[in-house]
Design an enzyme around this catalytic site. Structure first.
Site, PDB file in Angstrom:
ATOM      1  N   SER A 289       0.870  -1.174   0.000  1.00  0.00           N
ATOM      2  CA  SER A 289       0.000   0.000   0.000  1.00  0.00           C
ATOM      3  C   SER A 289       0.905   1.222   0.000  1.00  0.00           C
ATOM      4  O   SER A 289       2.102   1.107   0.313  1.00  0.00           O
ATOM      5  CB  SER A 289      -0.851  -0.028   1.278  1.00  0.00           C
ATOM      6  OG  SER A 289      -1.419   1.238   1.544  1.00  0.00           O
TER       7      SER A 289
ATOM      8  N   TYR B 225      -2.194  -1.568  10.381  1.00  0.00           N
ATOM      9  CA  TYR B 225      -2.141  -1.695   8.918  1.00  0.00           C
ATOM     10  C   TYR B 225      -0.832  -1.124   8.377  1.00  0.00           C
ATOM     11  O   TYR B 225      -0.156  -1.752   7.542  1.00  0.00           O
ATOM     12  CB  TYR B 225      -3.345  -0.947   8.331  1.00  0.00           C
ATOM     13  CG  TYR B 225      -3.571  -1.095   6.851  1.00  0.00           C
ATOM     14  CD1 TYR B 225      -4.290  -2.170   6.332  1.00  0.00           C
ATOM     15  CD2 TYR B 225      -3.107  -0.131   5.956  1.00  0.00           C
ATOM     16  CE1 TYR B 225      -4.528  -2.292   4.966  1.00  0.00           C
ATOM     17  CE2 TYR B 225      -3.348  -0.238   4.593  1.00  0.00           C
ATOM     18  CZ  TYR B 225      -4.064  -1.320   4.103  1.00  0.00           C
ATOM     19  OH  TYR B 225      -4.305  -1.425   2.753  1.00  0.00           O
TER      20      TYR B 225
HETATM   21  P1  NAD Z   1     -11.742  -6.044  -0.478  1.00  0.00           P
HETATM   22  O1  NAD Z   1     -12.337  -5.948   0.881  1.00  0.00           O
HETATM   23  O2  NAD Z   1     -12.526  -5.597  -1.666  1.00  0.00           O
HETATM   24  O3  NAD Z   1     -11.222  -7.532  -0.742  1.00  0.00           O
HETATM   25  C1  NAD Z   1     -10.484  -8.233   0.200  1.00  0.00           C
HETATM   26  C2  NAD Z   1     -10.728  -9.702  -0.003  1.00  0.00           C
HETATM   27  O4  NAD Z   1      -9.877 -10.409   0.923  1.00  0.00           O
HETATM   28  C3  NAD Z   1     -12.159 -10.144   0.291  1.00  0.00           C
HETATM   29  O5  NAD Z   1     -12.638 -10.963  -0.759  1.00  0.00           O
HETATM   30  C4  NAD Z   1     -12.040 -10.928   1.593  1.00  0.00           C
HETATM   31  O6  NAD Z   1     -12.984 -11.996   1.703  1.00  0.00           O
HETATM   32  C5  NAD Z   1     -10.620 -11.465   1.488  1.00  0.00           C
HETATM   33  N1  NAD Z   1     -10.062 -11.811   2.788  1.00  0.00           N
HETATM   34  C6  NAD Z   1     -10.085 -11.102   3.941  1.00  0.00           C
HETATM   35  N2  NAD Z   1      -9.485 -11.791   4.924  1.00  0.00           N
HETATM   36  C7  NAD Z   1      -9.057 -12.959   4.376  1.00  0.00           C
HETATM   37  C8  NAD Z   1      -8.368 -14.096   4.888  1.00  0.00           C
HETATM   38  N3  NAD Z   1      -8.026 -14.175   6.181  1.00  0.00           N
HETATM   39  N4  NAD Z   1      -8.092 -15.100   4.042  1.00  0.00           N
HETATM   40  C9  NAD Z   1      -8.468 -15.041   2.738  1.00  0.00           C
HETATM   41  N5  NAD Z   1      -9.131 -14.005   2.207  1.00  0.00           N
HETATM   42  C10 NAD Z   1      -9.424 -12.977   3.015  1.00  0.00           C
HETATM   43  O7  NAD Z   1     -10.368  -5.214  -0.351  1.00  0.00           O
HETATM   44  P2  NAD Z   1      -9.385  -4.577  -1.446  1.00  0.00           P
HETATM   45  O8  NAD Z   1      -9.480  -3.112  -1.317  1.00  0.00           O
HETATM   46  O9  NAD Z   1      -9.541  -5.210  -2.753  1.00  0.00           O
HETATM   47  O10 NAD Z   1      -7.973  -4.982  -0.793  1.00  0.00           O
HETATM   48  C11 NAD Z   1      -7.131  -5.983  -1.331  1.00  0.00           C
HETATM   49  C12 NAD Z   1      -5.710  -5.711  -0.868  1.00  0.00           C
HETATM   50  O11 NAD Z   1      -5.294  -4.444  -1.354  1.00  0.00           O
HETATM   51  C13 NAD Z   1      -5.537  -5.673   0.661  1.00  0.00           C
HETATM   52  O12 NAD Z   1      -4.316  -6.264   1.024  1.00  0.00           O
HETATM   53  C14 NAD Z   1      -5.488  -4.177   0.939  1.00  0.00           C
HETATM   54  O13 NAD Z   1      -4.782  -3.892   2.126  1.00  0.00           O
HETATM   55  C15 NAD Z   1      -4.748  -3.700  -0.291  1.00  0.00           C
HETATM   56  N6  NAD Z   1      -4.911  -2.270  -0.573  1.00  0.00           N
HETATM   57  C16 NAD Z   1      -6.148  -1.753  -0.807  1.00  0.00           C
HETATM   58  C17 NAD Z   1      -6.255  -0.405  -1.087  1.00  0.00           C
HETATM   59  C18 NAD Z   1      -7.568   0.242  -1.341  1.00  0.00           C
HETATM   60  O14 NAD Z   1      -7.610   1.479  -1.360  1.00  0.00           O
HETATM   61  N7  NAD Z   1      -8.646  -0.488  -1.553  1.00  0.00           N
HETATM   62  C19 NAD Z   1      -5.105   0.394  -1.133  1.00  0.00           C
HETATM   63  C20 NAD Z   1      -3.863  -0.186  -0.896  1.00  0.00           C
HETATM   64  C21 NAD Z   1      -3.781  -1.523  -0.633  1.00  0.00           C
END
Ligand code: NAD
Length: 261
Positions: A143, A156
Site C-alpha cells: 500500500s 495496517y
Molecule cells: P476487499 O475488501 O474488496 O477484498 C479483500 C478480499 O480479501 C475479500 O474478498 C475478503 O474476503 C478477502 N479476505 C479477507 N481476509 C481474508 C483471509 N483471512 N483469508 C483469505 N481471504 C481474506 O479489499 P481490497 O481493497 O480489494 O484490498 C485488497 C488488498 O489491497 C488488501 O491487502 C489491501 O490492504 C490492499 N490495498 C487496498 C487499497 C484500497 O484502497 N482499496 C489500497 C492499498 C492496498
C-alpha cells in the site's frame, strides 16, 4: 499465444476488489487462475466469470492465516493446473482506531491476515517454485502505507511496511531458484475495504465523509483522483510478465503521486 499461457497464478482475497480484478486480468493474459478467498461463493463466482470467457480458473476456500488451509489450497492449485508460477498475496482487511483505543485482538488480526498470510502462502508456493529451479513471481499487495503513515492505522501501516522486508528477503533467497518478488503499493482504490472506512474515519476525525475523501484519502495525490482496480491489475500483469530479474525486490507505487519514492 497469450503472455501467460501455461502459467498458474494463485490470487488470495480474489473474491472482491483488487484481487478479483488481478485474477480477471491474469486470466485474460492466459494464466490458469486459482481464486483463493475466505468467501468461497464469491471465489467460485469469479472463477465462473473467467470460465465463461474461455479462461481456466477454480475457486478455493482459504483463510490465509490458517496454515493447513493455505497448504491445502496451494496443493489443490498445483494438482489442478500442474504447478504454481505466480502468487499474488493480496488478501487484506482494515480496522481503524487511534492507538490508545486499538484493541490488541484487532492488532493481532491485522498482522495475521497481512503478514502471516503473506508468509504462509509464500512458503507453500515456494515448494513448487523451487522444484527444479522452475522459478516464479511473488507479488505482495502492499500500500502507499508501506512507505507512508496515516493516523488511525497503526496495525495496517506496520503490516504493510513489514511486507517490504519479506519481499526483499525473498528476492535474495529466491534468486538462485529463479524466483522474484515485489510489492505493489496502491493509493486509495474504491473497493468495499475503502468504502467501509469513509464513515468510520468521518466519525473518528469529526469531519464529513466528503472531507475524508477529498482531504484524507486524496489530499496528497497530484490530481485528486482515486487509483482504480485496473491500474493495480495492469501493474501486476507487467511484473508477472517482465522477462528478467533486473526487477526484483522492488516496491511499485500506484497512487497518483500520493507518495513518490
Ligand atoms: P476487499 O475488501 O474488496 O477484498 C479483500 C478480499 O480479501 C475479500 O474478498 C475478503 O474476503 C478477502 N479476505 C479477507 N481476509 C481474508 C483471509 N483471512 N483469508 C483469505 N481471504 C481474506 O479489499 P481490497 O481493497 O480489494 O484490498 C485488497 C488488498 O489491497 C488488501 O491487502 C489491501 O490492504 C490492499 N490495498 C487496498 C487499497 C484500497 O484502497 N482499496 C489500497 C492499498 C492496498
Amino acid at each position: 499465444m497469450s503472455q501467460l499461457d501455461g502459467k498458474t497464478a494463485v490470487v488470495t482475497g480474489a473474491a472482491s476488489g483488487i484481487g478479483k480484478e488481478i485474477a480477471l486480468v491474469l486470466a485474460k493474459a492466459g494464466a490458469a487462475v486459482v481464486i483463493a478467498d475466505l468467501n468461497l461463493d464469491g471465489a467460485n463466482a469469479v472463477a465462473e466469470q473467467i470460465k465463461v470467457s474461455g479462461g481456466k480458473a477454480i475457486g478455493v476456500t482459504m483463510d490465509v492465516t490458517d496454515e493447513d488451509e493455505v497448504n491445502a489450497g496451494i496443493e489443490k492449485a498445483a494438482a489442478e493446473f500442474g504447478s504454481v508460477d505466480i502468487l499474488i498475496a493480496n488478501a487484506g482487511i482494515q480496522i481503524v482506531n487511534p492507538i490508545e483505543n486499538y484493541a490488541y485482538s484487532d492488532w493481532k488480526k491485522i498482522l495475521a491476515v497481512h503478514l502471516d498470510g503473506a508468509f504462509l502462502t509464500t512458503k507453500a508456493a515456494l515448494k513448487h517454485m523451487y522444484k527444479d529451479d522452475r522459478g516464479g513471481i511473488v507479488i505482495y499487495m502492499g500500500s502507499a502505507h508501506s512507505h507512508e503513515a496515516s493516523a488511525l492505522k497503526s496495525a495496517y501501516v506496520t503490516a504493510k511496511h513489514g511486507l517490504l522486508g519479506l519481499a526483499r528477503t525473498l528476492a535474495k533467497e529466491g534468486a538462485k531458484h529463479n524466483v522474484r518478488s515485489h510489492v505493489i503499493c496502491p493509493g486509495f482504490v474504491r473497493t468495499p475495504l475503502v468504502n467501509k472506512q469513509i464513515p468510520e474515519q468521518a466519525k473518528e476525525l469529526g469531519i464529513t465523509e466528503d472531507e475524508v475523501i477529498k482531504k484524507v484519502m486524496l489530499g496528497n495525490t497530484v490530481d485528486g483522483v482515486f487509483t482504480t482496480v485496473d491500474d493495480v491489475a495492469q501493474t501486476a500483469l507487467f511484473l508477472s510478465t517482465f522477462p528478467s530479474a533486473a526487477l526484483t525486490g522492488q516496491s511499485f507505487m500506484v497512487s497518483h503521486g500520493w507518495f513518490m519514492q
